[in-house]
Design an enzyme around this catalytic site. Structure first.
Site, mmCIF file in Angstrom:
data_model
loop_
_atom_site.group_PDB
_atom_site.id
_atom_site.type_symbol
_atom_site.label_atom_id
_atom_site.label_comp_id
_atom_site.label_asym_id
_atom_site.label_seq_id
_atom_site.Cartn_x
_atom_site.Cartn_y
_atom_site.Cartn_z
ATOM 1 N N ARG A 29 123.929 3.987 -71.930
ATOM 2 C CA ARG A 29 125.130 3.188 -71.697
ATOM 3 C C ARG A 29 126.227 3.566 -72.692
ATOM 4 O O ARG A 29 125.958 3.759 -73.880
ATOM 5 C CB ARG A 29 124.805 1.692 -71.804
ATOM 6 C CG ARG A 29 123.900 1.243 -70.671
ATOM 7 C CD ARG A 29 123.839 -0.264 -70.519
ATOM 8 N NE ARG A 29 122.798 -0.608 -69.565
ATOM 9 C CZ ARG A 29 122.966 -0.660 -68.240
ATOM 10 N NH1 ARG A 29 124.156 -0.421 -67.723
ATOM 11 N NH2 ARG A 29 121.960 -0.957 -67.441
ATOM 12 N N ASP A 30 127.456 3.663 -72.165
ATOM 13 C CA ASP A 30 128.602 3.932 -73.032
ATOM 14 C C ASP A 30 128.803 2.735 -73.975
ATOM 15 O O ASP A 30 128.712 1.582 -73.563
ATOM 16 C CB ASP A 30 129.861 4.158 -72.180
ATOM 17 C CG ASP A 30 130.986 4.792 -72.982
ATOM 18 O OD1 ASP A 30 131.338 5.941 -72.695
ATOM 19 O OD2 ASP A 30 131.521 4.120 -73.912
ATOM 20 N N ASN A 87 135.734 14.622 -68.958
ATOM 21 C CA ASN A 87 136.943 14.931 -69.706
ATOM 22 C C ASN A 87 136.709 16.237 -70.453
ATOM 23 O O ASN A 87 135.675 16.399 -71.115
ATOM 24 C CB ASN A 87 137.255 13.803 -70.688
ATOM 25 C CG ASN A 87 137.558 12.494 -69.971
ATOM 26 O OD1 ASN A 87 138.180 12.482 -68.914
ATOM 27 N ND2 ASN A 87 137.100 11.389 -70.536
ATOM 28 N N VAL A 96 134.134 13.467 -77.513
ATOM 29 C CA VAL A 96 132.821 13.912 -78.013
ATOM 30 C C VAL A 96 132.537 15.279 -77.404
ATOM 31 O O VAL A 96 132.472 15.415 -76.169
ATOM 32 C CB VAL A 96 131.704 12.906 -77.644
ATOM 33 C CG1 VAL A 96 130.357 13.424 -78.134
ATOM 34 C CG2 VAL A 96 131.992 11.521 -78.244
ATOM 35 N N HIS A 100 129.376 15.680 -71.230
ATOM 36 C CA HIS A 100 128.830 14.447 -70.673
ATOM 37 C C HIS A 100 129.597 14.078 -69.425
ATOM 38 O O HIS A 100 130.782 14.383 -69.289
ATOM 39 C CB HIS A 100 128.903 13.299 -71.695
ATOM 40 C CG HIS A 100 130.237 13.128 -72.327
ATOM 41 N ND1 HIS A 100 130.690 13.941 -73.361
ATOM 42 C CD2 HIS A 100 131.257 12.271 -72.059
ATOM 43 C CE1 HIS A 100 131.916 13.567 -73.705
ATOM 44 N NE2 HIS A 100 132.282 12.564 -72.927
ATOM 45 N N HIS A 102 130.624 10.800 -67.219
ATOM 46 C CA HIS A 102 130.693 9.347 -67.135
ATOM 47 C C HIS A 102 130.329 8.950 -65.705
ATOM 48 O O HIS A 102 130.872 9.518 -64.751
ATOM 49 C CB HIS A 102 132.119 8.852 -67.406
ATOM 50 C CG HIS A 102 132.667 9.188 -68.766
ATOM 51 N ND1 HIS A 102 132.793 8.238 -69.765
ATOM 52 C CD2 HIS A 102 133.151 10.342 -69.291
ATOM 53 C CE1 HIS A 102 133.337 8.803 -70.841
ATOM 54 N NE2 HIS A 102 133.563 10.085 -70.576
HETATM 55 P P1 5GP Z 1 134.974 11.276 -73.811
HETATM 56 O O1 5GP Z 1 136.224 10.582 -74.296
HETATM 57 O O2 5GP Z 1 134.587 12.405 -74.733
HETATM 58 O O3 5GP Z 1 135.020 11.697 -72.371
HETATM 59 O O4 5GP Z 1 133.832 10.186 -73.836
HETATM 60 C C1 5GP Z 1 133.105 9.856 -74.969
HETATM 61 C C2 5GP Z 1 132.495 8.514 -74.688
HETATM 62 O O5 5GP Z 1 131.463 8.314 -75.623
HETATM 63 C C3 5GP Z 1 133.457 7.336 -74.831
HETATM 64 O O6 5GP Z 1 133.541 6.639 -73.586
HETATM 65 C C4 5GP Z 1 132.866 6.495 -75.939
HETATM 66 O O7 5GP Z 1 132.976 5.102 -75.694
HETATM 67 C C5 5GP Z 1 131.419 6.949 -75.959
HETATM 68 N N1 5GP Z 1 130.796 6.894 -77.275
HETATM 69 C C6 5GP Z 1 131.319 7.338 -78.459
HETATM 70 N N2 5GP Z 1 130.432 7.177 -79.450
HETATM 71 C C7 5GP Z 1 129.334 6.606 -78.891
HETATM 72 C C8 5GP Z 1 128.072 6.195 -79.426
HETATM 73 O O8 5GP Z 1 127.770 6.317 -80.612
HETATM 74 N N3 5GP Z 1 127.178 5.654 -78.545
HETATM 75 C C9 5GP Z 1 127.468 5.504 -77.210
HETATM 76 N N4 5GP Z 1 126.515 4.964 -76.451
HETATM 77 N N5 5GP Z 1 128.646 5.900 -76.681
HETATM 78 C C10 5GP Z 1 129.559 6.435 -77.509
#
Ligand code: 5GP
Ligand code: ZN
Length: 114
Positions: A29-30, A87, A96, A100, A102
């Protein structure tokens, strides 16, 4: 030791609410859910972004999308619909750098994204 937070989640040194795991793929889960269903589906192997995907990753991507379909069924969003987001890069909104996908669902999602 890795600095990548998703590699840490894979290793178990950073906690996460895992919902699916196999040899190659992990879903959790996010932390900042943007919808009733908001999961992140990742390869266990560290791949920074879509820019690092080549044809050789075809089978792994197939596994990831099959896990997404399975989770969409299990979490009850398959029939109503859901969104898969990747993304890529800074302007693409990637924060990150461990690839990944979503999986978002459980509410009506607007378009276009911000
Ligand atoms: P991005 O912006 O790279 O597409 O998505 C990164 C996602 O990772 C974000 O939606 C953020 O909320 C989630 N995220 C960042 N750090 C953590 C973490 O430590 N644990 C979890 N479960 N999600 C994280
Ligand atoms: Zn990583």
């Amino acid at each position: 030791m890795t600095e990548c937070i998703f590699c840490k989640i894979v290793e178990g040194s950073l906690p996460a609410e895992k919902v699916y795991e196999d040899e190659d793929v992990l879903a959790f889960r996010d932390l900042h859910a943007q919808a009733p269903v908001h999961l992140l589906v990742i390869p266990k192997k560290h791949i920074p972004s879509v820019r690092d995907i080549g044809e050789e990753e075809g089978p792994l991507l197939g596994r990831i999308f099959s896990v997404i379909n399975r989770l969409a069924d299990e979490l009850g969003v398959a029939d109503k619909g859901f969104r898969i987001v990747n993304n890529c890069g800074d302007e693409g909104g990637q924060t990150v750098y461990h690839i990944h996908f979503h999986l978002l669902g459980g509410r009506s999602l607007s378009w276009p994204p911000g």
